[in-house]
Design an enzyme around this catalytic site. Structure first.
Site, PDB file in Angstrom:
ATOM      1  N   SER A 179      14.100  31.305  74.762  1.00 29.88           N
ATOM      2  CA  SER A 179      15.206  31.635  73.863  1.00 29.88           C
ATOM      3  C   SER A 179      15.060  31.071  72.458  1.00 29.88           C
ATOM      4  O   SER A 179      15.528  31.671  71.506  1.00 29.88           O
ATOM      5  CB  SER A 179      16.528  31.163  74.479  1.00 29.88           C
ATOM      6  OG  SER A 179      16.467  29.787  74.807  1.00 29.88           O
ATOM      7  N   HIS A 207      16.701  37.267  77.230  1.00 31.57           N
ATOM      8  CA  HIS A 207      16.233  37.808  75.946  1.00 31.57           C
ATOM      9  C   HIS A 207      15.209  38.926  76.084  1.00 31.57           C
ATOM     10  O   HIS A 207      14.729  39.456  75.085  1.00 31.57           O
ATOM     11  CB  HIS A 207      15.666  36.679  75.080  1.00 31.57           C
ATOM     12  CG  HIS A 207      16.674  35.633  74.763  1.00 31.57           C
ATOM     13  ND1 HIS A 207      17.577  35.749  73.741  1.00 31.57           N
ATOM     14  CD2 HIS A 207      16.970  34.468  75.386  1.00 31.57           C
ATOM     15  CE1 HIS A 207      18.364  34.695  73.717  1.00 31.57           C
ATOM     16  NE2 HIS A 207      18.014  33.898  74.712  1.00 31.57           N
ATOM     17  N   LYS A 239      23.848  39.639  75.168  1.00 26.54           N
ATOM     18  CA  LYS A 239      22.787  39.625  74.149  1.00 26.54           C
ATOM     19  C   LYS A 239      22.435  41.068  73.769  1.00 26.54           C
ATOM     20  O   LYS A 239      23.206  41.715  73.096  1.00 26.54           O
ATOM     21  CB  LYS A 239      21.634  38.771  74.628  1.00 26.54           C
ATOM     22  CG  LYS A 239      22.076  37.297  74.506  1.00 26.54           C
ATOM     23  CD  LYS A 239      21.274  36.280  75.221  1.00 26.54           C
ATOM     24  CE  LYS A 239      21.961  34.920  75.002  1.00 26.54           C
ATOM     25  NZ  LYS A 239      21.555  33.915  75.945  1.00 26.54           N
TER      26      LYS A 239
HETATM   27  C1  LIG Z   1      22.063  32.764  76.474  1.00 26.11           C
HETATM   28  C2  LIG Z   1      21.279  32.347  77.635  1.00 26.11           C
HETATM   29  C3  LIG Z   1      21.900  32.036  78.843  1.00 26.11           C
HETATM   30  C4  LIG Z   1      23.387  31.928  78.964  1.00 26.11           C
HETATM   31  O1  LIG Z   1      24.013  33.160  78.926  1.00 26.11           O
HETATM   32  P1  LIG Z   1      25.538  33.272  78.480  1.00 26.11           P
HETATM   33  O2  LIG Z   1      25.980  34.569  79.017  1.00 26.11           O
HETATM   34  O3  LIG Z   1      25.546  33.182  76.994  1.00 26.11           O
HETATM   35  O4  LIG Z   1      26.256  32.101  79.106  1.00 26.11           O
HETATM   36  C5  LIG Z   1      21.100  31.774  79.933  1.00 26.11           C
HETATM   37  N1  LIG Z   1      19.758  31.777  79.829  1.00 26.11           N
HETATM   38  C6  LIG Z   1      19.127  32.045  78.678  1.00 26.11           C
HETATM   39  C7  LIG Z   1      17.632  32.037  78.633  1.00 26.11           C
HETATM   40  C8  LIG Z   1      19.871  32.324  77.538  1.00 26.11           C
HETATM   41  O5  LIG Z   1      19.265  32.557  76.385  1.00 26.11           O
END
Ligand SMILES: *Cc1c(COP(=O)(O)O)cnc(C)c1O
Length: 391
Positions: A179, A207, A239
């Protein structure tokens, strides 16, 4: 010590170390231009990679759904909170990922806590890449399993760890796309090592989904890996899909087990059904609008070749919209972020403990909603501001 005294000492220390975190309050939807204190900023730090967070068709789906389902789900999934909207999205996600079933969680953070602690316990072992997302680490802590971390993407080191540490249940967990770095996990090699040692494999593709692969189905499509290679696939919906929530996809037995054991699934209110309906529309658009991925890739190429010409400290992968510039000391990342801000550009500094010591960075992210001229503007100001920073 008096609570207030303690709190002020923590804050003072954070400030002295250049690690104090602040929020920007913006006044509208998540788009490439944000209105902050009445001023327009060009933003390069959202995870809205496909430009769907404020897309009219999805907004329409959400408001239509509200007419039917109201606002709140009113209860946990296992009480009376599970609606046909949730069920339909779970089916769509199972289909999207090519798996038997999927299970919705309220957030990715909660999904990772629930999956890991729902499958492993005190006598088990968990193997993680050092750069895995914080929620995966916290899942391991909650499971009270023994955690073994290997250097970033170092499959040989994982191999040695697995060789030296037997246990009845062993789980290898990795981000599909890291990330804060935008790099891809060496998934085919990880699959081979996990299989050789009879360890289970879980991929968090927060991602990669929507972005990577010929049809945007994520890291597994990119590497052509099926559910036998990666039995536990976790994804997020806030995302690339631009909405909110998360899921795990896998076999019927995996999903049924997690419904029984994942505490962050059981003991919490179900996601509002409107978000499930909005996400189902978002999945369809992400699927059919190949132009969003093509445009995003063109912007990534433009940014990388421009950054290279300007001698910017580029890292990351040429395949993902996460394009961090590693700057070292937190003060340096903060200074560059603040200099850009005065010029109307928003790129937040990412500092320890989110990233390792000495690797503070600007995490530039691109979106299909950006235009090439906006990327040019960013490149110009990045290079100009860097010349004037002396920390
Ligand atoms: C953003 C993210 C999460 C958490 O997801 P949310 O829905 O924002 O709580 C988990 N793992 C990774 C790799 C992330 O980038």
């Amino acid at each position: 010590m008096i609570l207030e005294t303690y709190l002020h000492s923590i804050l003072a220390q954070r400030k002295a170390e250049g690690l104090y975190r602040k929020r920007h309050t913006h006044q509208g939807a998540q788009t490439p231009t944000l209105l902050i204190d009445g001023k327009t900023y060009l933003s390069f730090c959202s995870n809205d990679y496909l430009g769907l967070a404020a897309y009219p068709e999805i907004i329409h789906a959400l408001s239509q759904s509200a007419e039917k389902y109201g606002v709140g789900s009113g209860a946990a999934h296992l009480i009376s909170g599970h609606s046909t909207a949730h069920q339909a999205l779970e089916s769509a996600l199972a289909h999207y990922t090519g798996r038997a079933r999927a299970l919705l969680f309220s957030t990715g953070y909660m999904a990772n806590l629930g999956i890991i602690s729902g499958l492993l316990g005190r006598d088990d072992l968990i193997f993680m890449d050092k750069l895995n997302h914080a929620s995966l680490l916290d899942g391991a802590l909650l499971a009270r399993a023994k955690l073994l971390r290997y250097p970033h993407a170092d499959v040989a080191a994982l191999d040695r760890l697995l060789q030296a540490n037997p246990a009845r249940h062993r789980l290898v967990v990795t981000d599909g796309v890291f990330s804060m770095d935008g790099t891809l996990a060496p998934l085919p090699e990880l699959v081979a090592v996990a299989q050789r040692h009879n360890a289970w494999l879980m991929v968090d593709d927060a991602h990669g989904l929507g972005v990577l692969g010929a049809h945007g189905r994520g890291s597994l499509e990119h590497h052509q890996l099926d559910s036998e290679a990666v039995p536990i696939l976790m994804g997020t919906l806030g995302k690339a899909f631009g909405v909110f929530g998360a899921f795990v996809a896998g076999s019927d037995a995996l999903i049924e087990t997690l419904i029984q054991t994942a505490r962050s699934y059981i003991y919490t209110t179900a996601l509002p059904p409107v978000l499930a309906d909005a996400t189902r529309t978002s999945l369809q658009i992400a699927d059919k609008d190949q132009w969003r991925r093509d445009k995003l890739q063109a912007l990534v190429n433009q940014f990388r070749s421009g950054a290279e010409q300007l001698g910017l400290p580029l890292t990351g992968s040429a395949l993902t919209p996460i394009q961090p510039l590693i700057l070292g000391k937190p003060e340096r990342a903060t200074a560059l972020s603040e200099a850009l801000y005065t010029r109307g550009i928003l790129v937040t500094a990412i500092r320890p403990p989110t990233v390792p010591e000495g690797t503070a960075r600007l995490r530039v992210t691109l979106s299909a909603a950006h235009e090439p001229e906006q990327v040019e503007t960013l490149l110009y100001h990045l290079s100009d501001c860097l010349k004037h920073i002396h920390v």
